[in-house]
Design an enzyme around this catalytic site. Structure first.
Site, PDB file in Angstrom:
ATOM      1  N   ASP A 220       0.953  -1.239  -0.041  1.00 54.69           N
ATOM      2  CA  ASP A 220       0.038   0.180   0.068  1.00 54.69           C
ATOM      3  C   ASP A 220       0.906   1.433  -0.051  1.00 54.69           C
ATOM      4  O   ASP A 220       1.448   1.847   1.096  1.00 54.69           O
ATOM      5  CB  ASP A 220      -0.839   0.097   1.099  1.00 54.69           C
ATOM      6  CG  ASP A 220      -2.137   1.319   1.116  1.00 54.69           C
ATOM      7  OD1 ASP A 220      -1.660   2.147   0.735  1.00 54.69           O
ATOM      8  OD2 ASP A 220      -3.021   0.760   1.536  1.00 54.69           O
ATOM      9  N   LEU A 221       1.408   1.907  -1.300  1.00 55.78           N
ATOM     10  CA  LEU A 221       2.277   2.999  -1.457  1.00 55.78           C
ATOM     11  C   LEU A 221       1.299   4.228  -1.574  1.00 55.78           C
ATOM     12  O   LEU A 221       0.735   4.325  -2.385  1.00 55.78           O
ATOM     13  CB  LEU A 221       3.059   2.588  -2.557  1.00 55.78           C
ATOM     14  CG  LEU A 221       3.533   1.206  -2.618  1.00 55.78           C
ATOM     15  CD1 LEU A 221       4.433   1.035  -3.833  1.00 55.78           C
ATOM     16  CD2 LEU A 221       4.586   1.030  -1.256  1.00 55.78           C
ATOM     17  N   GLU A 222       1.137   5.108  -0.693  1.00 53.95           N
ATOM     18  CA  GLU A 222       0.574   6.299  -0.624  1.00 53.95           C
ATOM     19  C   GLU A 222       1.292   7.423   0.348  1.00 53.95           C
ATOM     20  O   GLU A 222       2.419   7.115   0.582  1.00 53.95           O
ATOM     21  CB  GLU A 222      -0.840   6.106  -0.003  1.00 53.95           C
ATOM     22  CG  GLU A 222      -0.992   5.481   1.400  1.00 53.95           C
ATOM     23  CD  GLU A 222      -2.418   5.221   1.671  1.00 53.95           C
ATOM     24  OE1 GLU A 222      -3.234   6.306   1.628  1.00 53.95           O
ATOM     25  OE2 GLU A 222      -2.988   4.281   1.649  1.00 53.95           O
ATOM     26  N   GLU A 223       0.682   8.299   0.587  1.00 56.24           N
ATOM     27  CA  GLU A 223       1.362   9.657   1.428  1.00 56.24           C
ATOM     28  C   GLU A 223       1.611   8.993   2.929  1.00 56.24           C
ATOM     29  O   GLU A 223       0.880   8.096   3.428  1.00 56.24           O
ATOM     30  CB  GLU A 223       0.244  10.697   1.462  1.00 56.24           C
ATOM     31  CG  GLU A 223       0.030  11.370   0.334  1.00 56.24           C
ATOM     32  CD  GLU A 223      -1.025  12.602   0.655  1.00 56.24           C
ATOM     33  OE1 GLU A 223      -1.569  12.539   1.737  1.00 56.24           O
ATOM     34  OE2 GLU A 223      -0.927  13.626  -0.070  1.00 56.24           O
TER      35      GLU A 223
END
Length: 404
Positions: A153-156
């Site tokens: 899960d690659l996000e802010e």
């Protein structure tokens, strides 16, 4: 975005049919299992096993027929380091609580994927020295729990860090190579255009490393979305991005594309009802997309008292529903039929708009927490801003607080 030991007896085999594929599941006390069909991992909704009033996965399985859960989130230690923890505080190496949840699920013929990253906390890609070290940390998780699936899960704020994303994508590639058959999903932020600049940079990093996961999924919420039509439009646009980035045709891009929604009221006040989920499910299946999931099972129950869209909660949906209504859409995506043991859900009422704040002015100075109205929506400033028109973007200065 999104913000526990049952003793197993002798290995039990359970036949499952999902999307035309049959797989066997067997569990034992060591934590190893034979894999479910990949379609179940693609349909696994997120569950926080240690936070947000965790529901009983066995009860969800009995009520819905769900077989797979996406457990969240594995992070770096809050104090720094390159060892996996649950939520930054509970070391995976000494864990028994999450293992108990997994044993319960496997004891009933199901399985889990584990999600690494998420919106909050420090990610291993930020603290580990390189891709190999990052992969070694995640391999501990795979080995500990005998995993057949993992979600990045690659996000802010991690996906704004070029080095961290290089580590995460590199680690995913190493894990894919070292664990034959491992189902790998990559989840990132969604925008009306499909995904934003940082999401596109992540895709380019994957291309440069020669890494292709089972799917790239976007989260079309918390970005000015308004129901299913805006979500399916974003998925169409994301498909075009996948085509142009990897040189795929449309069908191949859809076969590597996924949807990760948010049930009920989102963080920014958007409402996604059962009808919206059905519309997106129909889109996903008709386009042969690879994944359909949502955040989260902890929220897949009605608030008490009934909230009807007035607030966002980590433990209920803020829409009218029966418990586990949204999980049943995941079951259908997997190719199974949920038990028909609950009454027809009450339609989600449209939230009553709140009063409008003072109109936004291009000459006024706004600081964090200041509110203004624009285009029949209320907006809250995230930081100091002047002469920046309110619009819902992940990196803009304004947060949409809903219609007024």
């Amino acid at each position: 975005m999104r913000r526990l030991r049952a003793c197993l007896g002798a290995a039990a085999a359970v036949g499952l049919t999902a999307a035309g594929a049959t797989a066997l599941v067997a569990g034992n006390a060591s934590g190893a299992t034979t894999a479910l069909s990949n379609r179940w991992y693609a349909a696994a909704p997120y569950l926080m096993p240690l936070d947000n009033d965790p529901p009983d996965p066995a009860a969800i399985m009995d009520a819905t027929g769900l077989k797979a859960f996406q457990l969240a989130f594995v992070l770096a230690p809050n104090g720094g380091g390159c060892s996996p923890t649950w939520g930054g505080t509970a070391p995976v190496s000494s864990d028994t609580a999450v293992q108990s949840v997994i044993d319960t699920i496997r004891g009933k013929g199901g399985d889990v994927s584990i999600s690494v990253g998420g919106y909050g906390g420090t990610k291993l890609g930020q603290t580990c020295a390189d891709a190999a070290a990052t992969a070694a940390a995640y391999q501990q998780v795979i080995t500990k729990y005998g995993l057949h699936a993992i979600d990045f899960d690659l996000e802010e704020p991690e996906y704004e860090n070029t080095a961290a994303i290089k580590n995460e994508i590199g680690a995913a590639k190493i894990l894919q190579q070292n664990n034959p058959g491992l189902y790998v999903s990559v989840t990132t932020a969604g925008t009306a255009d499909g995904t934003g600049w940082f999401g596109k940079q992540m895709l380019l990093e994957a291309k440069s490393q020669g890494f292709t996961p089972d799917n790239f999924s976007i989260m079309p919420f918390d970005g000015g979305f308004n129901g299913a039509a805006s979500q399916t439009s974003a998925l169409t646009n994301f498909n075009a991005i996948l085509q142009s980035t990897f040189g795929w045709d449309q069908a191949t891009a859809y076969a590597h594309e996924g949807f990760s929604g948010m049930n009920g009221r989102s963080d920014s006040g958007e409402i996604f009802s059962q009808a919206d989920f059905q519309t997106v499910l129909d889109y996903a299946t008709s386009h042969n997309m690879d994944r359909f999931t949502f955040w989260s099972l902890n929220r897949d129950r009605q608030c008490t008292p009934v909230d009807n869209g007035g607030r966002t909660s980590g433990t209920c949906s803020s829409v009218a529903q029966n418990s586990w209504d949204f999980a049943k859409y995941s079951v259908r995506f997997a190719g199974a039929t949920p038990p028909s043991t609950t009454p027809t859900p009450t339609p989600t009422p449209t939230p009553t708009p709140t009063g409008c704040k003072t109109a936004w002015s291009s000459t006024a100075v706004y600081t964090a927490g200041d509110e203004a109205s624009y285009n029949h929506h209320n907006w809250k400033a995230k930081w100091w801003t002047q002469n920046e028109t309110p619009t819902a973007t992940d990196w803009g200065p304004w947060q949409d607080e809903g219609a007024c």
